[in-house]
Every structure is written in C-alpha cells, then in structure tokens.
Scaffold this motif. Structure first.
Motif, short mmCIF file in Angstrom:
data_model
loop_
_atom_site.label_atom_id
_atom_site.label_comp_id
_atom_site.label_asym_id
_atom_site.label_seq_id
_atom_site.Cartn_x
_atom_site.Cartn_y
_atom_site.Cartn_z
N LEU A 1 0.82 -1.21 0.00
CA LEU A 1 0.00 0.00 0.00
C LEU A 1 0.86 1.26 0.00
O LEU A 1 0.50 2.26 -0.63
N HIS A 2 1.99 1.22 0.67
CA HIS A 2 2.90 2.37 0.66
C HIS A 2 3.39 2.64 -0.76
O HIS A 2 3.36 3.79 -1.22
N TYR A 3 3.86 1.60 -1.45
CA TYR A 3 4.36 1.79 -2.82
C TYR A 3 3.23 2.24 -3.75
O TYR A 3 3.46 3.06 -4.65
N GLU A 4 2.03 1.73 -3.55
CA GLU A 4 0.89 2.17 -4.36
C GLU A 4 0.61 3.65 -4.10
O GLU A 4 0.36 4.42 -5.02
N ASN A 5 0.70 4.05 -2.84
CA ASN A 5 0.48 5.45 -2.48
C ASN A 5 1.52 6.36 -3.13
O ASN A 5 1.19 7.43 -3.65
N VAL A 6 2.77 5.93 -3.12
CA VAL A 6 3.85 6.72 -3.74
C VAL A 6 3.59 6.84 -5.24
O VAL A 6 3.72 7.93 -5.82
N THR A 7 3.21 5.74 -5.88
CA THR A 7 2.93 5.75 -7.32
C THR A 7 1.77 6.68 -7.64
O THR A 7 1.83 7.47 -8.60
N LEU A 8 0.70 6.60 -6.86
CA LEU A 8 -0.46 7.47 -7.09
C LEU A 8 -0.12 8.94 -6.87
O LEU A 8 -0.59 9.81 -7.61
N ALA A 9 0.72 9.23 -5.88
CA ALA A 9 1.13 10.62 -5.64
C ALA A 9 1.94 11.15 -6.81
O ALA A 9 1.75 12.30 -7.22
N LYS A 10 2.81 10.33 -7.37
CA LYS A 10 3.59 10.75 -8.54
C LYS A 10 2.68 10.99 -9.74
O LYS A 10 2.86 11.96 -10.48
N LEU A 11 1.72 10.12 -9.93
CA LEU A 11 0.77 10.28 -11.03
C LEU A 11 -0.05 11.55 -10.85
O LEU A 11 -0.23 12.33 -11.79
N ARG A 12 -0.52 11.78 -9.62
CA ARG A 12 -1.27 13.01 -9.33
C ARG A 12 -0.41 14.23 -9.63
O ARG A 12 -0.86 15.18 -10.26
N ASP A 13 0.83 14.22 -9.16
CA ASP A 13 1.72 15.37 -9.35
C ASP A 13 2.02 15.61 -10.83
O ASP A 13 2.25 16.75 -11.24
N ALA A 14 2.03 14.55 -11.62
CA ALA A 14 2.28 14.71 -13.06
C ALA A 14 1.04 15.19 -13.80
O ALA A 14 1.13 16.01 -14.72
N LEU A 15 -0.14 14.70 -13.39
CA LEU A 15 -1.36 15.02 -14.11
C LEU A 15 -2.02 16.33 -13.68
O LEU A 15 -2.58 17.04 -14.52
N LEU A 16 -1.99 16.63 -12.41
CA LEU A 16 -2.73 17.78 -11.91
C LEU A 16 -2.37 19.09 -12.60
O LEU A 16 -3.28 19.83 -13.03
N PRO A 17 -1.12 19.42 -12.78
CA PRO A 17 -0.81 20.68 -13.49
C PRO A 17 -1.37 20.70 -14.92
O PRO A 17 -1.86 21.73 -15.39
N ARG A 18 -1.33 19.56 -15.59
CA ARG A 18 -1.84 19.49 -16.97
C ARG A 18 -3.36 19.62 -16.99
O ARG A 18 -3.93 20.23 -17.91
N LEU A 19 -4.03 19.04 -15.98
CA LEU A 19 -5.49 19.16 -15.90
C LEU A 19 -5.89 20.60 -15.57
O LEU A 19 -6.83 21.14 -16.17
N LEU A 20 -5.20 21.21 -14.62
CA LEU A 20 -5.54 22.57 -14.22
C LEU A 20 -5.27 23.60 -15.33
O LEU A 20 -5.98 24.59 -15.45
N SER A 21 -4.25 23.35 -16.12
CA SER A 21 -3.92 24.28 -17.21
C SER A 21 -4.81 24.09 -18.43
O SER A 21 -4.80 24.91 -19.33
N GLY A 22 -5.57 23.00 -18.46
CA GLY A 22 -6.42 22.73 -19.62
C GLY A 22 -5.70 21.98 -20.72
O GLY A 22 -6.28 21.66 -21.75
N GLU A 23 -4.44 21.70 -20.52
CA GLU A 23 -3.65 20.95 -21.52
C GLU A 23 -4.20 19.54 -21.69
O GLU A 23 -4.07 18.94 -22.75
N LEU A 24 -4.83 19.04 -20.63
CA LEU A 24 -5.35 17.67 -20.63
C LEU A 24 -6.73 17.68 -20.00
O LEU A 24 -6.96 18.34 -19.00
N SER A 25 -7.67 16.96 -20.62
CA SER A 25 -9.01 16.84 -20.03
C SER A 25 -9.10 15.55 -19.24
O SER A 25 -8.30 14.63 -19.43
N VAL A 26 -10.08 15.48 -18.36
CA VAL A 26 -10.30 14.27 -17.58
C VAL A 26 -10.57 13.09 -18.50
O VAL A 26 -10.05 11.99 -18.29
N ALA A 27 -11.35 13.32 -19.55
CA ALA A 27 -11.66 12.24 -20.51
C ALA A 27 -10.38 11.73 -21.17
O ALA A 27 -10.20 10.51 -21.32
#
Length: 112
Positions: A77-103
């Motif tokens: 679960l720790h490694y899964e949490n680390v992986t999800l945090a990295k994914l969030r950190d990579a995706l969130l700026p792109r989602l907030l800027s509109g560069e990437l949509s949720v779809a």
C-alpha cells in the motif's frame, strides 16, 4: 556499523519483525539513556543495559507468521500510495492548465 550507526540482526531465524517492532518500542527508552559530551549517543553499553522479554521460539515463529503478511500489505500500500502521488503530481498541473481533459486522462492519453 560505526560509532553512530548501528544495525540489529536477530539471532533467532524467525524474529525479523519481532526485532523491528521491539526496536521501535525500545527507541524511546534508549534515547532517554543516551549520553555524550558533544551530543547524546546510544552506545553498545546502552543496548546491553536494555531489558526485554524473550518470547521464545514458538511465540516468535507464530508472531512472524501472523505479522509478515500484514507488513507485506503495508509495504504494498505504501508503494501504491507513492505511485499514485507521482501520477497526481504529473497530471494535476496538466489538468488545471487545460492541456489535458479528464476524458483524455481516463483514456490514457496523458502518458502519450
């Protein structure tokens, strides 16, 4: 390992996690007994004075049998949490800027 860094290794074959949790529990007492002229140090003498209960080989083996799967799950679960945090950190700026949509992210286009 050196004068300021120690490693603990169990003498009993089935005592890995018991020793780990025992050391966690002892840490508070060991730090309270630390001494030194420049900074507090836990010495081998500090370890020698520490008193613990030896549960015996049967209880140790039983403890390890029950605790090992729990520790494995915690680690997973720790490694899964680390992986999800990295994914969030990579995706969130792109989602907030509109560069990437949720779809697009749901379809896997985020990694392209």
């Amino acid at each position: 390992m050196n004068q300021t860094c120690y490693a603990l290794a169990p003498k009993a074959k089935h005592a890995r996690w018991y020793l780990r949790f025992l050391a966690d529990d002892l840490l508070v007492r060991l730090v309270a007994q630390a001494h030194g002229s420049v900074f507090d140090t836990i010495t081998t003498r500090t370890f020698e004075r520490a008193r613990t209960v030896d549960p015996g080989p049967v209880v140790l083996k039983l403890f390890e049998t029950h605790v090992s799967p729990v520790v494995a799950r915690i680690r997973s679960l720790h490694y899964e949490n680390v992986t999800l945090a990295k994914l969030r950190d990579a995706l969130l700026p792109r989602l907030l800027s509109g560069e990437l949509s949720v779809a697009q992210a749901e379809q896997g286009e985020a990694m392209a």
